[in-house]
Design a protein around this motif. Structure first.
Motif, PDB file in Angstrom:
ATOM      1  N   GLN A   1       0.806  -1.213   0.000  1.00 22.37           N
ATOM      2  CA  GLN A   1       0.000   0.000   0.000  1.00 22.37           C
ATOM      3  C   GLN A   1       0.844   1.270   0.000  1.00 22.37           C
ATOM      4  OE1 GLN A   1      -3.532   0.180  -0.127  1.00 22.37           O
ATOM      5  NE2 GLN A   1      -3.148  -1.945  -0.710  1.00 22.37           N
ATOM      6  N   LEU A   2       1.940   1.257   0.742  1.00 23.20           N
ATOM      7  CA  LEU A   2       2.698   2.493   0.971  1.00 23.20           C
ATOM      8  C   LEU A   2       4.071   2.500   0.301  1.00 23.20           C
ATOM      9  CD1 LEU A   2       1.932   3.079   4.775  1.00 23.20           C
ATOM     10  CD2 LEU A   2       0.696   3.965   2.783  1.00 23.20           C
ATOM     11  N   GLY A   3       4.466   1.394  -0.299  1.00 20.45           N
ATOM     12  CA  GLY A   3       5.794   1.329  -0.888  1.00 20.45           C
ATOM     13  C   GLY A   3       6.904   1.363   0.149  1.00 20.45           C
ATOM     14  N   TRP A   4       6.577   0.904   1.350  1.00 20.45           N
ATOM     15  CA  TRP A   4       7.562   0.892   2.442  1.00 20.45           C
ATOM     16  C   TRP A   4       8.514  -0.271   2.256  1.00 20.45           C
ATOM     17  CZ3 TRP A   4       7.454  -2.383   7.184  1.00 20.45           C
ATOM     18  CH2 TRP A   4       8.379  -1.965   8.150  1.00 20.45           C
ATOM     19  N   GLU A   5       9.806   0.015   2.217  1.00 16.29           N
ATOM     20  CA  GLU A   5      10.811  -1.034   2.032  1.00 16.29           C
ATOM     21  C   GLU A   5      11.862  -0.931   3.129  1.00 16.29           C
ATOM     22  OE1 GLU A   5      10.831  -3.584   0.134  1.00 16.29           O
ATOM     23  OE2 GLU A   5       9.028  -3.052  -0.990  1.00 16.29           O
ATOM     24  N   PRO A   6      11.771  -1.756   4.157  1.00 15.50           N
ATOM     25  CA  PRO A   6      12.758  -1.711   5.235  1.00 15.50           C
ATOM     26  C   PRO A   6      14.158  -2.041   4.723  1.00 15.50           C
ATOM     27  CG  PRO A   6      10.834  -3.033   5.843  1.00 15.50           C
ATOM     28  CD  PRO A   6      10.722  -2.762   4.387  1.00 15.50           C
ATOM     29  N   THR A   7      15.143  -1.294   5.213  1.00 18.18           N
ATOM     30  CA  THR A   7      16.531  -1.503   4.779  1.00 18.18           C
ATOM     31  C   THR A   7      17.495  -1.673   5.957  1.00 18.18           C
ATOM     32  OG1 THR A   7      16.921   0.892   4.707  1.00 18.18           O
ATOM     33  CG2 THR A   7      16.179  -0.162   2.664  1.00 18.18           C
ATOM     34  N   GLY A   8      17.004  -1.527   7.170  1.00  8.51           N
ATOM     35  CA  GLY A   8      17.882  -1.561   8.338  1.00  8.51           C
ATOM     36  C   GLY A   8      18.365  -2.957   8.678  1.00  8.51           C
ATOM     37  N   PRO A   9      19.313  -3.062   9.613  1.00 12.70           N
ATOM     38  CA  PRO A   9      19.806  -4.367  10.060  1.00 12.70           C
ATOM     39  C   PRO A   9      18.685  -5.206  10.670  1.00 12.70           C
ATOM     40  CG  PRO A   9      21.173  -2.563  10.894  1.00 12.70           C
ATOM     41  CD  PRO A   9      19.957  -1.941  10.315  1.00 12.70           C
ATOM     42  N   GLY A  10      18.868  -6.518  10.651  1.00 15.05           N
ATOM     43  CA  GLY A  10      17.916  -7.413  11.278  1.00 15.05           C
ATOM     44  C   GLY A  10      18.079  -7.432  12.789  1.00 15.05           C
ATOM     45  N   LEU A  11      17.091  -8.018  13.464  1.00 13.20           N
ATOM     46  CA  LEU A  11      17.109  -8.078  14.926  1.00 13.20           C
ATOM     47  C   LEU A  11      18.344  -8.814  15.444  1.00 13.20           C
ATOM     48  CD1 LEU A  11      15.842  -7.798  17.747  1.00 13.20           C
ATOM     49  CD2 LEU A  11      14.496  -9.853  17.246  1.00 13.20           C
ATOM     50  N   LEU A  12      18.651  -9.964  14.888  1.00 12.02           N
ATOM     51  CA  LEU A  12      19.794 -10.733  15.381  1.00 12.02           C
ATOM     52  C   LEU A  12      21.109  -9.985  15.136  1.00 12.02           C
ATOM     53  CD1 LEU A  12      18.767 -14.351  14.301  1.00 12.02           C
ATOM     54  CD2 LEU A  12      18.564 -13.298  16.569  1.00 12.02           C
ATOM     55  N   ASP A  13      21.203  -9.282  14.009  1.00 14.41           N
ATOM     56  CA  ASP A  13      22.400  -8.480  13.735  1.00 14.41           C
ATOM     57  C   ASP A  13      22.615  -7.444  14.830  1.00 14.41           C
ATOM     58  OD1 ASP A  13      23.002  -9.800  11.352  1.00 14.41           O
ATOM     59  OD2 ASP A  13      21.695  -8.486  10.193  1.00 14.41           O
ATOM     60  N   ASP A  14      21.545  -6.743  15.203  1.00 18.25           N
ATOM     61  CA  ASP A  14      21.671  -5.722  16.251  1.00 18.25           C
ATOM     62  C   ASP A  14      21.991  -6.353  17.599  1.00 18.25           C
ATOM     63  OD1 ASP A  14      21.467  -3.408  14.805  1.00 18.25           O
ATOM     64  OD2 ASP A  14      19.330  -3.106  15.154  1.00 18.25           O
ATOM     65  N   LEU A  15      21.369  -7.498  17.901  1.00 17.51           N
ATOM     66  CA  LEU A  15      21.651  -8.165  19.175  1.00 17.51           C
ATOM     67  C   LEU A  15      23.105  -8.635  19.247  1.00 17.51           C
ATOM     68  CD1 LEU A  15      18.406 -10.276  19.713  1.00 17.51           C
ATOM     69  CD2 LEU A  15      19.167  -8.320  21.072  1.00 17.51           C
ATOM     70  N   LYS A  16      23.658  -9.043  18.124  1.00 17.65           N
ATOM     71  CA  LYS A  16      25.043  -9.490  18.103  1.00 17.65           C
ATOM     72  C   LYS A  16      26.019  -8.326  18.240  1.00 17.65           C
ATOM     73  CE  LYS A  16      24.109 -13.591  15.266  1.00 17.65           C
ATOM     74  NZ  LYS A  16      24.195 -14.171  13.904  1.00 17.65           N
ATOM     75  N   ARG A  17      25.600  -7.134  17.782  1.00 15.74           N
ATOM     76  CA  ARG A  17      26.511  -5.987  17.766  1.00 15.74           C
ATOM     77  C   ARG A  17      26.387  -5.100  18.999  1.00 15.74           C
ATOM     78  NH1 ARG A  17      25.721  -2.242  14.083  1.00 15.74           N
ATOM     79  NH2 ARG A  17      23.590  -2.850  13.563  1.00 15.74           N
ATOM     80  N   MET A  18      25.408  -5.378  19.870  1.00 19.22           N
ATOM     81  CA  MET A  18      25.204  -4.479  21.000  1.00 19.22           C
ATOM     82  C   MET A  18      26.260  -4.683  22.090  1.00 19.22           C
ATOM     83  SD  MET A  18      21.841  -5.976  22.977  1.00 19.22           S
ATOM     84  CE  MET A  18      21.926  -4.788  24.318  1.00 19.22           C
ATOM     85  N   ASP A  19      26.400  -3.696  22.928  1.00 19.70           N
ATOM     86  CA  ASP A  19      27.361  -3.732  24.036  1.00 19.70           C
ATOM     87  C   ASP A  19      26.637  -4.227  25.280  1.00 19.70           C
ATOM     88  OD1 ASP A  19      29.200  -3.344  26.031  1.00 19.70           O
ATOM     89  OD2 ASP A  19      29.661  -1.264  25.525  1.00 19.70           O
ATOM     90  N   TYR A  20      26.877  -5.471  25.652  1.00 14.41           N
ATOM     91  CA  TYR A  20      26.161  -6.075  26.771  1.00 14.41           C
ATOM     92  C   TYR A  20      26.684  -5.608  28.123  1.00 14.41           C
ATOM     93  CZ  TYR A  20      23.513  -9.064  23.670  1.00 14.41           C
ATOM     94  OH  TYR A  20      22.658  -9.533  22.698  1.00 14.41           O
ATOM     95  N   SER A  21      27.709  -4.770  28.123  1.00  7.87           N
ATOM     96  CA  SER A  21      28.163  -4.207  29.398  1.00  7.87           C
ATOM     97  C   SER A  21      27.267  -3.058  29.843  1.00  7.87           C
ATOM     98  CB  SER A  21      29.610  -3.705  29.272  1.00  7.87           C
ATOM     99  OG  SER A  21      29.688  -2.564  28.415  1.00  7.87           O
ATOM    100  N   LEU A  22      26.425  -2.549  28.904  1.00 10.45           N
ATOM    101  CA  LEU A  22      25.485  -1.484  29.234  1.00 10.45           C
ATOM    102  C   LEU A  22      24.162  -2.088  29.681  1.00 10.45           C
ATOM    103  CD1 LEU A  22      26.090   0.855  26.151  1.00 10.45           C
ATOM    104  CD2 LEU A  22      26.991   1.135  28.468  1.00 10.45           C
ATOM    105  N   PRO A  23      23.430  -1.400  30.577  1.00 16.05           N
ATOM    106  CA  PRO A  23      22.105  -1.897  30.958  1.00 16.05           C
ATOM    107  C   PRO A  23      21.198  -1.977  29.748  1.00 16.05           C
ATOM    108  CG  PRO A  23      22.832  -0.161  32.444  1.00 16.05           C
ATOM    109  CD  PRO A  23      23.799  -0.172  31.307  1.00 16.05           C
ATOM    110  N   ALA A  24      20.413  -3.020  29.641  1.00 13.81           N
ATOM    111  CA  ALA A  24      19.460  -3.149  28.524  1.00 13.81           C
ATOM    112  C   ALA A  24      18.505  -1.974  28.521  1.00 13.81           C
ATOM    113  CB  ALA A  24      18.689  -4.465  28.645  1.00 13.81           C
ATOM    114  N   GLY A  25      18.320  -1.398  27.346  1.00 12.00           N
ATOM    115  CA  GLY A  25      17.397  -0.275  27.229  1.00 12.00           C
ATOM    116  C   GLY A  25      17.943   0.994  27.842  1.00 12.00           C
ATOM    117  N   GLY A  26      19.259   1.087  28.041  1.00 13.67           N
ATOM    118  CA  GLY A  26      19.820   2.270  28.670  1.00 13.67           C
ATOM    119  C   GLY A  26      19.908   3.472  27.782  1.00 13.67           C
ATOM    120  N   HIS A  27      19.523   3.310  26.531  1.00 17.86           N
ATOM    121  CA  HIS A  27      19.596   4.424  25.557  1.00 17.86           C
ATOM    122  C   HIS A  27      18.189   4.921  25.283  1.00 17.86           C
ATOM    123  CE1 HIS A  27      20.849   6.642  21.969  1.00 17.86           C
ATOM    124  NE2 HIS A  27      19.858   6.054  21.336  1.00 17.86           N
ATOM    125  N   GLN A  28      18.012   6.211  25.230  1.00 20.97           N
ATOM    126  CA  GLN A  28      16.720   6.781  24.873  1.00 20.97           C
ATOM    127  C   GLN A  28      16.774   7.380  23.470  1.00 20.97           C
ATOM    128  OE1 GLN A  28      13.825   6.732  26.544  1.00 20.97           O
ATOM    129  NE2 GLN A  28      14.718   5.499  28.131  1.00 20.97           N
TER     130      GLN A  28
END
Length: 302
Positions: free
Chosen positions: A275-302
């Motif tokens: 309907q809208l021609g929306w085409e997601p291009t961002g990284p996948g969920l697992l990619d982001d989970l693999k690249r995150m810094d687990y030394s930071l509290p989860a959800g510590g970024h706003q």
């Protein structure tokens, strides 16, 4: 258009601001604090002081705008039922300021509201008014406003992510850190849909410019990511063992999160893309989970 945006300094809303400005709109963003107001002004938006408890401030902001996008939500999931009821009141207040006009109100819900209960992915054409998830209150109020003549459109969210936040997976990570173990339910075959936060922000702008009254849109880039694989990635990131829990063990282990832990939440976004021609291009969920810094509290970024 002049767009009143709630949640304008939040995880998703702060990404919507530049999308709207780039499309030529003006943004009036809800700000709870002086710091929030300053950040909005630095981004090129105007600030409107208020919060979700001050319904008069919300009505006033909506009255000053040509359109409203509502993304704010109290994400204290330990009080999820009360916060869903709060969201219903907020939607009612925003809609009351738009009655008698053609100004659109875009509200936010979850993809689970499109689950018909038949084992298929949730879809945009379904609204299960009897869904046991308390978030159903948001769309019930949206339907009431539709019946009153308001141009209501709905964006339904999956697990919205980057390398700092991942929707419900952020509190899941916090629980894994606290318990010293990453756990899934049974075989972990249940799946969760997902989309990168920048793709989600683009969708809100498209729904504003091209969406239609009464339609529901799914911000789904990935239809379903397996819970066991999510848990394995999180366990590796935290350096904790990964285990399977029986359904009987889930309430004690997860607490309030137990209601979500075993849910199969697959959802389709095919109709929205068409309907809208929306085409997601961002990284996948697992990619982001693999690249995150687990030394930071989860959800510590706003």
């Amino acid at each position: 258009m002049r767009v009143f945006l709630t949640g304008a300094t939040g995880f998703i809303g702060s990404r919507i601001v530049p999308e709207l400005l780039a499309a030529g709109h003006q943004v009036l963003g809800l700000a709870r604090s002086d710091a929030g107001a300053r950040s909005l002004e630095a981004a090129g938006a105007q600030a409107h002081r208020g919060d979700l408890e001050d319904l008069d401030s919300l009505r006033d902001g909506a009255a000053k705008a040509d359109a409203v996008i509502h993304t704010a939500f109290d994400h204290d999931f330990s009080h999820f039922v009360a916060n869903c009821e709060k969201d219903r009141r907020v939607i009612n207040a925003l809609g009351s300021a738009l009655k008698g006009s053609a100004r659109p109100l875009i509200i936010t819900s979850g993809t689970g509201m499109g689950d018909a209960g038949l084992g298929r992915p949730a879809t945009e054409d379904v609204f299960n008014a009897n869904n046991p998830n308390p978030r159903v209150a948001s769309e019930l109020e949206g339907n009431a406003l539709l019946a009153a003549g308001v141009d209501v459109r709905v964006v339904r969210l999956p697990q919205v992510h980057d390398t700092f936040k991942q929707g419900l997976i952020s509190p899941f990570i916090a629980i894994c850190r606290e318990k010293g173990v990453a756990a899934y339910v049974g075989e972990g075959a249940n799946r969760w849909p997902a989309a990168h936060v920048l793709d989600v922000a683009k969708l809100y702008a498209l729904v504003l410019d091209q969406g239609r009254r009464g339609d529901r849109y799914h911000a789904v880039a990935e239809e379903g990511v397996c819970a066991r694989i999510i848990t394995e990635v999180v366990g590796a990131g935290l350096g904790v063992p990964v285990v399977s829990l029986s359904p009987e063990q889930v309430p004690q282990h997860f607490g309030w999160f137990a209601m979500f832990a075993g849910m199969d939440l697959r959802a389709s976004g095919a109709w929205t893309r068409e309907q809208l021609g929306w085409e997601p291009t961002g990284p996948g969920l697992l990619d982001d989970l693999k690249r995150m810094d687990y030394s930071l509290p989860a959800g510590g970024h706003q």
